[in-house]
Design a protein around this motif. Structure first.
Motif, PDB file in Angstrom:
ATOM      1  N   LEU A  24       0.811  -1.218   0.000  1.00 15.47           N
ATOM      2  CA  LEU A  24       0.000   0.000   0.000  1.00 15.47           C
ATOM      3  C   LEU A  24       0.848   1.273   0.000  1.00 15.47           C
ATOM      4  N   PRO A  25       1.888   1.381   0.845  1.00  8.32           N
ATOM      5  CA  PRO A  25       2.672   2.624   0.829  1.00  8.32           C
ATOM      6  C   PRO A  25       3.306   2.913  -0.530  1.00  8.32           C
ATOM      7  N   ILE A  26       3.717   1.858  -1.248  1.00  4.47           N
ATOM      8  CA  ILE A  26       4.340   2.047  -2.559  1.00  4.47           C
ATOM      9  C   ILE A  26       3.281   2.359  -3.607  1.00  4.47           C
ATOM     10  N   LEU A  27       2.140   1.673  -3.506  1.00  5.94           N
ATOM     11  CA  LEU A  27       1.038   1.927  -4.434  1.00  5.94           C
ATOM     12  C   LEU A  27       0.573   3.380  -4.391  1.00  5.94           C
ATOM     13  N   LYS A  28       0.567   3.960  -3.207  1.00  6.60           N
ATOM     14  CA  LYS A  28       0.096   5.342  -3.059  1.00  6.60           C
ATOM     15  C   LYS A  28       0.913   6.316  -3.889  1.00  6.60           C
ATOM     16  N   GLU A  45       1.403   5.522 -10.428  1.00 12.27           N
ATOM     17  CA  GLU A  45       0.699   6.279 -11.463  1.00 12.27           C
ATOM     18  C   GLU A  45      -0.733   5.773 -11.574  1.00 12.27           C
ATOM     19  N   LYS A  46      -1.696   6.591 -11.124  1.00 14.72           N
ATOM     20  CA  LYS A  46      -3.116   6.217 -11.116  1.00 14.72           C
ATOM     21  C   LYS A  46      -3.294   4.785 -10.596  1.00 14.72           C
ATOM     22  N   PRO A  47      -2.913   4.533  -9.354  1.00 19.08           N
ATOM     23  CA  PRO A  47      -2.802   3.160  -8.841  1.00 19.08           C
ATOM     24  C   PRO A  47      -4.140   2.468  -8.649  1.00 19.08           C
ATOM     25  N   SER A  48      -4.096   1.131  -8.750  1.00 14.83           N
ATOM     26  CA  SER A  48      -5.307   0.336  -8.564  1.00 14.83           C
ATOM     27  C   SER A  48      -4.955  -1.048  -8.042  1.00 14.83           C
ATOM     28  N   LEU A  86     -12.349  -1.130   1.292  1.00 16.17           N
ATOM     29  CA  LEU A  86     -11.138  -0.442   0.857  1.00 16.17           C
ATOM     30  C   LEU A  86     -11.418   0.542  -0.265  1.00 16.17           C
ATOM     31  N   GLY A  87     -12.435   0.253  -1.083  1.00 14.42           N
ATOM     32  CA  GLY A  87     -12.799   1.212  -2.111  1.00 14.42           C
ATOM     33  C   GLY A  87     -13.132   2.570  -1.523  1.00 14.42           C
ATOM     34  N   ALA A  88     -13.878   2.537  -0.407  1.00 12.45           N
ATOM     35  CA  ALA A  88     -14.234   3.788   0.276  1.00 12.45           C
ATOM     36  C   ALA A  88     -13.031   4.389   1.003  1.00 12.45           C
ATOM     37  N   GLU A  89     -12.274   3.532   1.675  1.00 10.13           N
ATOM     38  CA  GLU A  89     -11.161   4.008   2.498  1.00 10.13           C
ATOM     39  C   GLU A  89     -10.027   4.612   1.675  1.00 10.13           C
ATOM     40  N   LEU A  90      -9.742   4.027   0.519  1.00 10.27           N
ATOM     41  CA  LEU A  90      -8.585   4.445  -0.263  1.00 10.27           C
ATOM     42  C   LEU A  90      -8.903   5.500  -1.312  1.00 10.27           C
ATOM     43  N   ALA A  91     -10.201   5.799  -1.528  1.00  9.42           N
ATOM     44  CA  ALA A  91     -10.570   6.851  -2.483  1.00  9.42           C
ATOM     45  C   ALA A  91     -10.083   8.205  -1.968  1.00  9.42           C
ATOM     46  N   PRO A  92      -9.651   9.095  -2.834  1.00 12.49           N
ATOM     47  CA  PRO A  92      -9.586   8.956  -4.298  1.00 12.49           C
ATOM     48  C   PRO A  92      -8.237   8.470  -4.811  1.00 12.49           C
ATOM     49  N   THR A  93      -7.342   8.075  -3.894  1.00  7.45           N
ATOM     50  CA  THR A  93      -5.963   7.789  -4.309  1.00  7.45           C
ATOM     51  C   THR A  93      -5.833   6.480  -5.080  1.00  7.45           C
ATOM     52  N   ILE A  94      -6.447   5.406  -4.533  1.00  3.52           N
ATOM     53  CA  ILE A  94      -6.287   4.074  -5.113  1.00  3.52           C
ATOM     54  C   ILE A  94      -7.650   3.470  -5.402  1.00  3.52           C
ATOM     55  N   ARG A  95      -7.821   2.948  -6.613  1.00  5.53           N
ATOM     56  CA  ARG A  95      -9.044   2.230  -6.955  1.00  5.53           C
ATOM     57  C   ARG A  95      -8.873   0.749  -6.624  1.00  5.53           C
ATOM     58  N   ILE A  96      -9.975   0.088  -6.239  1.00  3.02           N
ATOM     59  CA  ILE A  96      -9.951  -1.354  -6.011  1.00  3.02           C
ATOM     60  C   ILE A  96     -11.250  -1.977  -6.507  1.00  3.02           C
ATOM     61  N   LYS A 128      -8.710   3.421 -18.611  1.00  2.00           N
ATOM     62  CA  LYS A 128     -10.070   3.393 -19.148  1.00  2.00           C
ATOM     63  C   LYS A 128     -11.103   3.117 -18.068  1.00  2.00           C
ATOM     64  N   ALA A 129     -10.667   2.547 -16.934  1.00  2.00           N
ATOM     65  CA  ALA A 129     -11.575   2.238 -15.827  1.00  2.00           C
ATOM     66  C   ALA A 129     -11.421   3.232 -14.676  1.00  2.00           C
ATOM     67  N   ALA A 130     -10.986   4.434 -15.001  1.00  2.00           N
ATOM     68  CA  ALA A 130     -10.653   5.425 -13.972  1.00  2.00           C
ATOM     69  C   ALA A 130     -11.829   5.806 -13.076  1.00  2.00           C
ATOM     70  N   SER A 131     -13.054   5.565 -13.513  1.00  2.00           N
ATOM     71  CA  SER A 131     -14.235   5.924 -12.720  1.00  2.00           C
ATOM     72  C   SER A 131     -14.809   4.745 -11.943  1.00  2.00           C
ATOM     73  N   LEU A 132     -14.138   3.604 -11.971  1.00  2.00           N
ATOM     74  CA  LEU A 132     -14.667   2.389 -11.345  1.00  2.00           C
ATOM     75  C   LEU A 132     -13.863   2.012 -10.112  1.00  2.00           C
ATOM     76  N   SER A 133     -14.542   1.928  -8.982  1.00  2.00           N
ATOM     77  CA  SER A 133     -13.898   1.460  -7.757  1.00  2.00           C
ATOM     78  C   SER A 133     -14.958   0.906  -6.812  1.00  2.00           C
ATOM     79  N   GLY A 134     -14.552  -0.083  -6.025  1.00  2.00           N
ATOM     80  CA  GLY A 134     -15.461  -0.712  -5.079  1.00  2.00           C
ATOM     81  C   GLY A 134     -16.489  -1.610  -5.734  1.00  2.00           C
ATOM     82  N   GLN A 135     -16.226  -2.051  -6.967  1.00  2.00           N
ATOM     83  CA  GLN A 135     -17.204  -2.815  -7.739  1.00  2.00           C
ATOM     84  C   GLN A 135     -16.811  -4.289  -7.844  1.00  2.00           C
TER      85      GLN A 135
END
Length: 227
Positions: free
Chosen positions: A102-106, A109-112, A145-155, A207-214
């Motif tokens: 997680l620390p490295i992912l943060k 580049e547009k991490p997911s 995690l989708g809620a917790e990590l938004a907007p930095t990381i998508r999951i 292309k999936a930049a608007s999708l998280s927590g799904q």
């Protein structure tokens, strides 16, 4: 060029994902056995996710956790250890990977992050009590995690139906079983690993930049339709 960590990329869906990603990304594969391929963009670390420490890495843009299990037994034959083992592989292994990277992912580049569930978490099926319980935990993890990590990381997660891999070979061991599985699905087919890999590639892409927590059900209609 993005750097993508794939845990469990030596076989099945994970291997198909490697084949997709190596065309355009640097891929770090972490699994017990090395994938039977060589590529300038591929780096492999041998590691048992349930026992070993994960390797230190300095750059990650996406994390894909592929390990899973198919432990199909009636509840009378499922031991507490069965439930513990399935939970460890499917949920705790994913948590371990997220904790580590997680620390490295943060800083990526547009991490997911991409995890894997199963249609059995939505569709009640006999003999799936242990794996459905574990994969339901994966889906809860994705939502939280989708809620917790938004907007930095998508999951997100993919929930496939039966896929033609070594893991599912007991379900597809003869022509009659294959035909029965096809007939159970409204689209009269089941999945091949390349289809799932294509969805994985999309979900970690821009292309999936608007999708998280799904949770994306690749179900060939078995959950979605009643025909």
């Amino acid at each position: 060029m993005k750097t993508i960590v794939v845990i469990g990329g030596s076989k099945g869906i994970g291997k198909a994902i490697l084949n997709k990603l190596l065309n355009h990304s640097k891929v770090v594969n972490i699994s017990r056995t090395a994938p039977q391929m060589e590529h300038a963009n591929l780096n492999h670390f041998s590691c048992d996710i349930t026992k070993d420490n994960l390797p230190d890495l300095d750059k990650i843009d996406a994390l894909i956790y592929c390990p899973g299990s198919i432990n199909l037994k009636p509840i009378s034959r499922l031991s507490i250890d069965d439930f513990k083992n399935d939970f460890e592989i499917n949920v705790l292994g994913a948590v371990k990977a997220v904790h580590k990277y997680l620390p490295i992912l943060k800083n990526g580049e547009k991490p997911s992050i991409l995890l894997f569930s199963t249609v059995a978490a939505k569709l009640g099926m006999p003999f799936h009590a242990s794996i459905a319980t574990a994969k339901s935990g994966v889906e809860g993890l994705v939502k939280s995690l989708g809620a917790e990590l938004a907007p930095t990381i998508r999951i997100n997660a993919i929930a496939p139906t039966v896929t033609d891999t070594e893991l599912a070979s007991k379900l597809l061991r003869n022509d009659k079983m294959i035909e029965n599985i096809k007939e159970r699905h409204p689209l009269k087919k089941f999945l091949n690993p390349e289809e799932v890999a294509g969805m994985a590639e999309f979900l970690i892409s821009d292309k999936a930049a608007s999708l998280s927590g799904q949770i994306f059900e690749m179900d060939c209609g078995i959950v979605s339709f009643k025909i």
